[in-house]
Motif scaffolding. Structure first.
Motif, PDB file in Angstrom:
ATOM      1  N   VAL A 105     -96.071  44.348  71.843  1.00 34.50           N
ATOM      2  CA  VAL A 105     -94.829  44.170  72.605  1.00 34.50           C
ATOM      3  C   VAL A 105     -94.280  42.767  72.367  1.00 34.50           C
ATOM      4  O   VAL A 105     -93.079  42.579  72.103  1.00 34.50           O
ATOM      5  N   ARG A 106     -95.146  41.765  72.450  1.00 32.26           N
ATOM      6  CA  ARG A 106     -94.701  40.384  72.233  1.00 32.26           C
ATOM      7  C   ARG A 106     -94.138  40.183  70.824  1.00 32.26           C
ATOM      8  O   ARG A 106     -93.130  39.490  70.632  1.00 32.26           O
ATOM      9  N   LEU A 107     -94.782  40.792  69.830  1.00 36.36           N
ATOM     10  CA  LEU A 107     -94.277  40.673  68.466  1.00 36.36           C
ATOM     11  C   LEU A 107     -92.894  41.304  68.336  1.00 36.36           C
ATOM     12  O   LEU A 107     -92.016  40.772  67.650  1.00 36.36           O
ATOM     13  N   ALA A 108     -92.701  42.457  68.985  1.00 38.67           N
ATOM     14  CA  ALA A 108     -91.407  43.137  68.909  1.00 38.67           C
ATOM     15  C   ALA A 108     -90.326  42.371  69.671  1.00 38.67           C
ATOM     16  O   ALA A 108     -89.169  42.301  69.228  1.00 38.67           O
ATOM     17  N   VAL A 109     -90.678  41.793  70.809  1.00 41.46           N
ATOM     18  CA  VAL A 109     -89.712  41.025  71.600  1.00 41.46           C
ATOM     19  C   VAL A 109     -89.387  39.703  70.918  1.00 41.46           C
ATOM     20  O   VAL A 109     -88.271  39.186  71.020  1.00 41.46           O
ATOM     21  N   ASN A 110     -90.384  39.136  70.221  1.00 48.16           N
ATOM     22  CA  ASN A 110     -90.192  37.948  69.381  1.00 48.16           C
ATOM     23  C   ASN A 110     -89.597  36.758  70.142  1.00 48.16           C
ATOM     24  O   ASN A 110     -88.722  36.044  69.646  1.00 48.16           O
ATOM     25  N   GLY A 111     -90.069  36.569  71.374  1.00 47.70           N
ATOM     26  CA  GLY A 111     -89.666  35.401  72.143  1.00 47.70           C
ATOM     27  C   GLY A 111     -88.314  35.488  72.816  1.00 47.70           C
ATOM     28  O   GLY A 111     -87.876  34.527  73.462  1.00 47.70           O
ATOM     29  N   HIS A 112     -87.626  36.610  72.710  1.00 50.47           N
ATOM     30  CA  HIS A 112     -86.294  36.735  73.297  1.00 50.47           C
ATOM     31  C   HIS A 112     -86.342  36.903  74.816  1.00 50.47           C
ATOM     32  O   HIS A 112     -85.326  36.676  75.489  1.00 50.47           O
ATOM     33  N   ALA A 113     -87.483  37.322  75.357  1.00 45.98           N
ATOM     34  CA  ALA A 113     -87.621  37.522  76.800  1.00 45.98           C
ATOM     35  C   ALA A 113     -89.093  37.387  77.169  1.00 45.98           C
ATOM     36  O   ALA A 113     -89.976  37.581  76.312  1.00 45.98           O
ATOM     37  N   PRO A 114     -89.380  37.062  78.432  1.00 41.70           N
ATOM     38  CA  PRO A 114     -90.779  36.999  78.867  1.00 41.70           C
ATOM     39  C   PRO A 114     -91.442  38.374  78.797  1.00 41.70           C
ATOM     40  O   PRO A 114     -90.786  39.405  78.991  1.00 41.70           O
ATOM     41  N   VAL A 115     -92.734  38.390  78.522  1.00 38.12           N
ATOM     42  CA  VAL A 115     -93.522  39.635  78.518  1.00 38.12           C
ATOM     43  C   VAL A 115     -94.679  39.461  79.490  1.00 38.12           C
ATOM     44  O   VAL A 115     -95.536  38.593  79.306  1.00 38.12           O
ATOM     45  N   ASP A 116     -94.697  40.268  80.526  1.00 38.44           N
ATOM     46  CA  ASP A 116     -95.754  40.203  81.539  1.00 38.44           C
ATOM     47  C   ASP A 116     -96.693  41.391  81.362  1.00 38.44           C
ATOM     48  O   ASP A 116     -96.472  42.254  80.507  1.00 38.44           O
ATOM     49  N   PHE A 117     -97.712  41.447  82.188  1.00 40.98           N
ATOM     50  CA  PHE A 117     -98.760  42.458  82.000  1.00 40.98           C
ATOM     51  C   PHE A 117     -99.317  42.919  83.335  1.00 40.98           C
ATOM     52  O   PHE A 117     -99.475  42.133  84.269  1.00 40.98           O
ATOM     53  N   TYR A 118     -99.590  44.217  83.411  1.00 40.54           N
ATOM     54  CA  TYR A 118    -100.406  44.750  84.506  1.00 40.54           C
ATOM     55  C   TYR A 118    -101.378  45.754  83.909  1.00 40.54           C
ATOM     56  O   TYR A 118    -100.978  46.663  83.170  1.00 40.54           O
ATOM     57  N   GLY A 119    -102.649  45.604  84.204  1.00 39.02           N
ATOM     58  CA  GLY A 119    -103.639  46.514  83.646  1.00 39.02           C
ATOM     59  C   GLY A 119    -104.821  46.721  84.564  1.00 39.02           C
ATOM     60  O   GLY A 119    -105.146  45.863  85.392  1.00 39.02           O
ATOM     61  N   ARG A 120    -105.474  47.853  84.415  1.00 41.06           N
ATOM     62  CA  ARG A 120    -106.766  48.139  85.036  1.00 41.06           C
ATOM     63  C   ARG A 120    -107.716  48.513  83.900  1.00 41.06           C
ATOM     64  O   ARG A 120    -107.296  49.098  82.895  1.00 41.06           O
TER      65      ARG A 120
END
Length: 354
Positions: free
Chosen positions: A315-330
């Motif tokens: 996801v971060r590679l695709a967004v390429n710094g244009h927006a923040p990328v957050d995470f939620y996981g179990r």
């Protein structure tokens, strides 16, 4: 044939038979053992062959042998067993052999437990074995989609002479839903002039191998494989976008987690928060296009996974710094709930839980 109520593992098996798979080599491991048992009952009735191998390693090498003859062949396992298949999978890629490999993921690492997880993402998308390679990976979110993607997996395998991975989690393998096996239009059946079925005096010997002792010769083969991978990336990307047109925040999830996330999105929408979903269906090739189309409009992306955070890297590679990328996981086999995901949306959006 109308709709029938079936378990996910059995749907995979029946869909494979429906599209012409008559050869299965596997080994039981929870939570995919029903797939193996179903094939044991089903294949003799269609003139096929089922063989329970002595190990996962033996099973994947039997797949290599059958695939060399050009038949449609399949194996399945769950996380620790899938790990044991990695050397054989690398051989399949190197020898350019079509096959379908199913991984119904359980909690790890190690033996872990038999609960659902998505923590094999790195293993399936980054080339889990040795060498430079990728494998197409399809991740269904419903049992009806299992039917379609299992059938597609065999077509992709034949089209590109490559193994294809079908990946679901233990929940998808164990749940029951009504499904329909539709009659589809005539499917492509590429000629397999490479198959080791005998030349009958017409042409030279057909040799299947991934061994190339000459360094320059192996490099040439590797670049040829890379060209094939590029073609797959161009033609075989699959994804679903849900309410992303006006979204301020976009969730990213695949498989059963995407279904749970969609419910959280609907609740957030009712409470005035504009949230959408990008659901990768092909985990490799990863769908970059929907991120490129939305990354300048959204305030943040949130990757939701049944892992400690693996897909988030793509996801971060695709967004390429244009927006923040957050995470939620179990992780460890714990399934995230709709309420947990909704609260994460509220936190990121800076709103008040309703």
């Amino acid at each position: 044939m109308g709709k029938v109520l079936m378990k996910g593992n059995e749907v995979i098996a029946e869909a494979a038979v429906h599209v012409g798979c008559k050869y299965f080599f596997g080994y039981p491991i929870t939570p995919q053992s029903e797939l193996v048992a179903y094939m044991a009952r089903r294949l003799p009735g269609v003139g096929g062959i089922f063989l329970q191998a002595e190990s996962e390693i033996a099973a994947i090498n039997m797949v290599y042998g059958a695939a060399s003859t050009g038949v449609r062949v399949m194996t399945s396992s769950s996380s620790p067993g899938f790990s044991l298949k990695q050397e054989g999978i690398s051989y399949l890629v190197g020898a350019e052999l079509p096959a379908v490999i199913c991984n119904i993921v359980r909690g790890g690492p190690g033996l872990g437990n038999i609960q659902p997880a998505q923590s094999d993402y790195f293993q399936v998308t980054k080339g889990g074995g040795h060498g430079d390679y990728n494998i197409p990976v399809l991740a269904p979110a419903s049992l009806q989609e299992i039917v379609e993607l299992t059938e597609d997996a065999f077509d992709i395998a034949d089209r590109y002479r490559t193994p294809v991975i079908l990946m679901g989690d233990g929940m998808l393998g164990q749940m029951m839903e009504p499904v329909e096996f539709k009659e589809r239009s005539e499917r492509e059946k590429p000629e397999k002039a490479w198959a080791t079925t005998g030349t009958r005096g017409d042409g030279g010997p057909r040799i299947i191998t991934s061994l190339e002792l000459d360094a320059e010769g192996l490099e040439k083969r590797n670049w040829s494989l890379q060209q094939k991978f590029a073609l797959i990336k161009e033609n075989e990307v699959r994804y679903e976008s849900y309410q992303t047109e006006d979204a301020d925040y976009i969730m990213v999830a695949f498989g059963t987690v995407a279904r749970i996330t969609m419910n959280a999105i609907n609740k957030a929408r009712k409470n005035g928060i504009k949230v959408g979903l990008i659901r990768p269906i092909s985990l490799w090739p990863f769908p970059e296009k929907p991120f490129i189309e939305t990354r300048d409009q959204v305030k943040a992306y949130i990757s939701v996974e049944m892992s400690a955070g693996q897909m988030i890297e793509d996801v971060r590679l695709a967004v390429n710094g244009h927006a923040p990328v957050d995470f939620y996981g179990r992780t460890g086999g714990v399934v995230p709930t709709q309420e947990e995901i909704y609260e994460k949306i509220i936190t990121i959006a800076g709103g008040v839980s309703v």
